[in-house]
Design a protein around this motif. Sequence first.
Motif, mmCIF file in Angstrom:
data_model
loop_
_atom_site.group_PDB
_atom_site.id
_atom_site.type_symbol
_atom_site.label_atom_id
_atom_site.label_comp_id
_atom_site.label_asym_id
_atom_site.label_seq_id
_atom_site.Cartn_x
_atom_site.Cartn_y
_atom_site.Cartn_z
ATOM 1 N N GLN A 1 0.017 11.310 4.333
ATOM 2 C CA GLN A 1 -0.266 11.788 5.726
ATOM 3 C C GLN A 1 0.091 13.236 5.550
ATOM 4 O O GLN A 1 1.134 13.600 5.635
ATOM 5 N N LEU B 1 -5.304 6.524 1.577
ATOM 6 C CA LEU B 1 -4.746 5.496 0.538
ATOM 7 C C LEU B 1 -4.671 5.707 -0.759
ATOM 8 O O LEU B 1 -5.452 6.728 -1.480
ATOM 9 N N TYR C 1 0.948 -1.272 -0.003
ATOM 10 C CA TYR C 1 0.016 0.149 -0.057
ATOM 11 C C TYR C 1 0.915 1.257 -0.035
ATOM 12 O O TYR C 1 2.053 1.076 0.463
ATOM 13 N N PHE D 1 4.216 -0.957 8.512
ATOM 14 C CA PHE D 1 4.515 0.281 7.929
ATOM 15 C C PHE D 1 5.807 0.632 7.864
ATOM 16 O O PHE D 1 6.839 0.108 8.610
ATOM 17 N N TYR E 1 0.214 5.394 1.388
ATOM 18 C CA TYR E 1 -0.472 6.205 2.027
ATOM 19 C C TYR E 1 0.086 7.463 2.078
ATOM 20 O O TYR E 1 1.372 7.766 1.914
ATOM 21 N N GLY F 1 -1.574 16.970 10.684
ATOM 22 C CA GLY F 1 -2.702 16.641 11.632
ATOM 23 C C GLY F 1 -3.662 15.995 11.254
ATOM 24 O O GLY F 1 -4.999 15.903 11.795
ATOM 25 N N MET F 2 -3.640 15.115 10.232
ATOM 26 C CA MET F 2 -4.655 14.212 9.629
ATOM 27 C C MET F 2 -4.183 12.654 9.669
ATOM 28 O O MET F 2 -2.975 12.397 10.056
ATOM 29 N N GLY F 3 -5.300 12.044 9.518
ATOM 30 C CA GLY F 3 -5.105 10.471 9.239
ATOM 31 C C GLY F 3 -4.399 9.974 7.956
ATOM 32 O O GLY F 3 -4.142 10.957 6.979
ATOM 33 N N LEU F 4 -4.213 8.775 7.544
ATOM 34 C CA LEU F 4 -3.501 8.475 6.434
ATOM 35 C C LEU F 4 -4.626 8.264 5.331
ATOM 36 O O LEU F 4 -6.070 7.670 5.705
ATOM 37 N N PHE G 1 3.751 6.974 3.568
ATOM 38 C CA PHE G 1 4.100 5.826 4.053
ATOM 39 C C PHE G 1 3.634 4.653 3.148
ATOM 40 O O PHE G 1 2.668 4.697 2.484
ATOM 41 N N GLU H 1 -8.168 6.005 -2.378
ATOM 42 C CA GLU H 1 -9.023 7.310 -2.229
ATOM 43 C C GLU H 1 -8.459 8.203 -3.092
ATOM 44 O O GLU H 1 -9.184 9.194 -3.335
#
Lengths: 121, 110
Positions: free
Chosen positions: A37, A45, A33, A112, A35, A40-43, A90, A59
Amino acid sequence: NAGVTQTPKFRILKIGQSMTLQCTQDMNHNYMYWYRQDPGMGLKLIYYSVGAGITDKGEVPNGYNVSRSTTEDFPLRLELAAPSQTSVYFCASSYPHRTSGISPAYYYEQYFGPGTRLTVT
Amino acid sequence: GIQVEQSPPDLILQEGANSTLRCNFSDSVNNLQWFHQNPWGQLINLFYIPSGTKQNGRLSATTVATERYSLLYISSSQTTDSGVYFCAVEQGTGGFKTIFGAGTRLFVKA
């Protein structure tokens, strides 16, 4: 095992330049995968692969390309870098674990890499 | 698509305190994982917990799938627990298209 390794650790690009982020895993995982980031945010895809020669969009795939010619490697290509691609990237890999019980299922524990911090100016 | 909301967004604890982090999701899921991202950015998988309760040392997690939430408990917090805790869900069964929440940023003071 080294696990999931990524190179480079840091990179600064000018707008319009291209580069390839490298990802290698030595665990013989089929699934890999990419990703991103943002601060201040999530990961989120970008792309994923279920095996050599097979990739699909996640996404946020726009502006990126991937290839998977071997089980070990899953490079991410940025063409025509833009400031919106400034982020930490990542790479991860996973394999299926089988749960126990009457109705076993499979889950995928993701491992990861350390990340690549990319700045586009 | 599915929404994943985590609360609180930020948390400051004194060393030794306990805490509960929450993850709400808007649709049924096949997989739910909790991750810890340490201050150096490394992501570590803590729990795979689509339902039920699991414990690992000072950490435990509970997912109530029918009510669409999961809780991560940290007991006797230590400074090394600092970082960001992410909840991530997967709706399909293929092991991909994982959706992450925005995370809870935890700082544990000595």
